[in-house]
Design a protein around this motif. Sequence first.
Motif, PDB file in Angstrom:
ATOM      1  N   ALA A  55       0.862  -1.181   0.000  1.00  8.44           N
ATOM      2  CA  ALA A  55       0.000   0.000   0.000  1.00  8.44           C
ATOM      3  C   ALA A  55       0.901   1.234   0.000  1.00  8.44           C
ATOM      4  O   ALA A  55       2.134   1.122   0.078  1.00  8.44           O
ATOM      5  N   PHE A  56       0.271   2.417  -0.058  1.00  7.26           N
ATOM      6  CA  PHE A  56       1.061   3.636  -0.227  1.00  7.26           C
ATOM      7  C   PHE A  56       0.543   4.771   0.644  1.00  7.26           C
ATOM      8  O   PHE A  56      -0.646   4.849   0.968  1.00  7.26           O
ATOM      9  N   LEU A  57       1.478   5.642   1.001  1.00  4.45           N
ATOM     10  CA  LEU A  57       1.159   6.903   1.661  1.00  4.45           C
ATOM     11  C   LEU A  57       1.500   8.044   0.716  1.00  4.45           C
ATOM     12  O   LEU A  57       2.456   7.952  -0.059  1.00  4.45           O
ATOM     13  N   ARG A  58       0.727   9.105   0.804  1.00  2.00           N
ATOM     14  CA  ARG A  58       1.040  10.325   0.057  1.00  2.00           C
ATOM     15  C   ARG A  58       1.399  11.413   1.064  1.00  2.00           C
ATOM     16  O   ARG A  58       0.692  11.600   2.058  1.00  2.00           O
ATOM     17  N   TYR A  59       2.504  12.107   0.787  1.00  2.00           N
ATOM     18  CA  TYR A  59       3.004  13.109   1.730  1.00  2.00           C
ATOM     19  C   TYR A  59       3.110  14.457   1.045  1.00  2.00           C
ATOM     20  O   TYR A  59       3.681  14.577  -0.042  1.00  2.00           O
ATOM     21  N   ASP A  60       2.549  15.472   1.685  1.00  2.00           N
ATOM     22  CA  ASP A  60       2.676  16.841   1.189  1.00  2.00           C
ATOM     23  C   ASP A  60       3.737  17.549   2.028  1.00  2.00           C
ATOM     24  O   ASP A  60       3.531  17.786   3.228  1.00  2.00           O
ATOM     25  N   ARG A  61       4.849  17.869   1.388  1.00  2.00           N
ATOM     26  CA  ARG A  61       5.985  18.414   2.128  1.00  2.00           C
ATOM     27  C   ARG A  61       5.671  19.791   2.712  1.00  2.00           C
ATOM     28  O   ARG A  61       6.102  20.118   3.822  1.00  2.00           O
ATOM     29  N   ALA A  62       4.925  20.596   1.970  1.00  6.63           N
ATOM     30  CA  ALA A  62       4.660  21.961   2.431  1.00  6.63           C
ATOM     31  C   ALA A  62       3.816  21.975   3.703  1.00  6.63           C
ATOM     32  O   ALA A  62       4.101  22.711   4.653  1.00  6.63           O
ATOM     33  N   SER A  63       2.766  21.152   3.727  1.00  7.85           N
ATOM     34  CA  SER A  63       1.866  21.140   4.886  1.00  7.85           C
ATOM     35  C   SER A  63       2.228  20.066   5.910  1.00  7.85           C
ATOM     36  O   SER A  63       1.676  20.050   7.011  1.00  7.85           O
ATOM     37  N   ARG A  64       3.128  19.150   5.505  1.00  6.70           N
ATOM     38  CA  ARG A  64       3.531  18.008   6.334  1.00  6.70           C
ATOM     39  C   ARG A  64       2.340  17.110   6.659  1.00  6.70           C
ATOM     40  O   ARG A  64       2.290  16.475   7.711  1.00  6.70           O
ATOM     41  N   LYS A  65       1.421  17.004   5.707  1.00  4.51           N
ATOM     42  CA  LYS A  65       0.259  16.142   5.892  1.00  4.51           C
ATOM     43  C   LYS A  65       0.494  14.787   5.231  1.00  4.51           C
ATOM     44  O   LYS A  65       1.026  14.708   4.128  1.00  4.51           O
TER      45      LYS A  65
END
Length: 315
Positions: A55-65
């Motif tokens: 499975a996978f995670l998605r990471y938003d670097r700007a918001s750290r979400k």
Amino acid sequence: MNKPVLPLTYEQLDHWIESLQPTLLAEDFAMAIGILRGGAPLALMVSHSAGTPVAFLRYDRASRKVAWDSTLPIPPAGSKVLLCEDIAGRGFTLADCIAFLQQQRLDVKTLTGAVDDLSRTQPDYAIDARGYFALFPWERQAYTQRYRDDWARVEAGDAPAMADDHEYATYAIDLDGILLPDVPLTRYDEDLAAALLERDALLPFDVLPGIDLQRVRTIITGRPETDRARTLAWLERHGFGHMQLVMRTPGTHDESPAGAAAHKAAAALAGGVTHFVESDPVQALLIAQQAPLLRVIWWDAHTRTGMLVGARAWT
């Protein structure tokens, strides 16, 4: 970039994960979870090696979400999972993703393709790349100057996002056999001065490799450094004077195919290019062997065709 490059090919990473197979099987992970995008190939390799769902995670670097990005549900609380990322960097990606999974009450172990001197998090499984710049096949453009400049601007908040990967393609090209015909080696042996004058008088090929010459950063030639003045004069005369010229230092690399190829491979890596166009098929293979993440194209000026090549030693 002062660090030497450590190229990590798909094959090398696959072999490394295969070497971990007994340990991964013993861990009995409920799932391999890749952080998109760099962790995805490693999670898939783990899945194939150990038979775990992926499975996978998605990471938003700007918001750290962090967001779960999979059709499979999050494993039940208490499950042991393996979180995969390409590198344990100096940022917060790995730490934030670990925290997200721990909030789901999962037992988290980590696997990264590389760990280096700047790693904020020390993974459970990693290739030691301390002292090197780890270069992955899905990020071969990361060594280009434009990519590093854009990365710095995005990190500083001065730019909204990186460009698409293919936009960072940067080329270096060979000279003889690419921009102009090769003078046969026998001519140099018979009369060096006459051969050099003959070469100086040559016109460029009517048909050049089908690449955007604006993306060509450097000409890397096997000509010796002593030929610089007359080579620059030819380039200026025919409209190629804007390109950087890197020539062979005889004391470092000899004029043999192996010596010329070693010079070109080293110069391409030092120049931070993603593609190199070579006119000699033997040298193209040797360059591809020495710089496995460099896209090496053998260009045949006579047939006006190019071929992407790769090579490994056979012992």
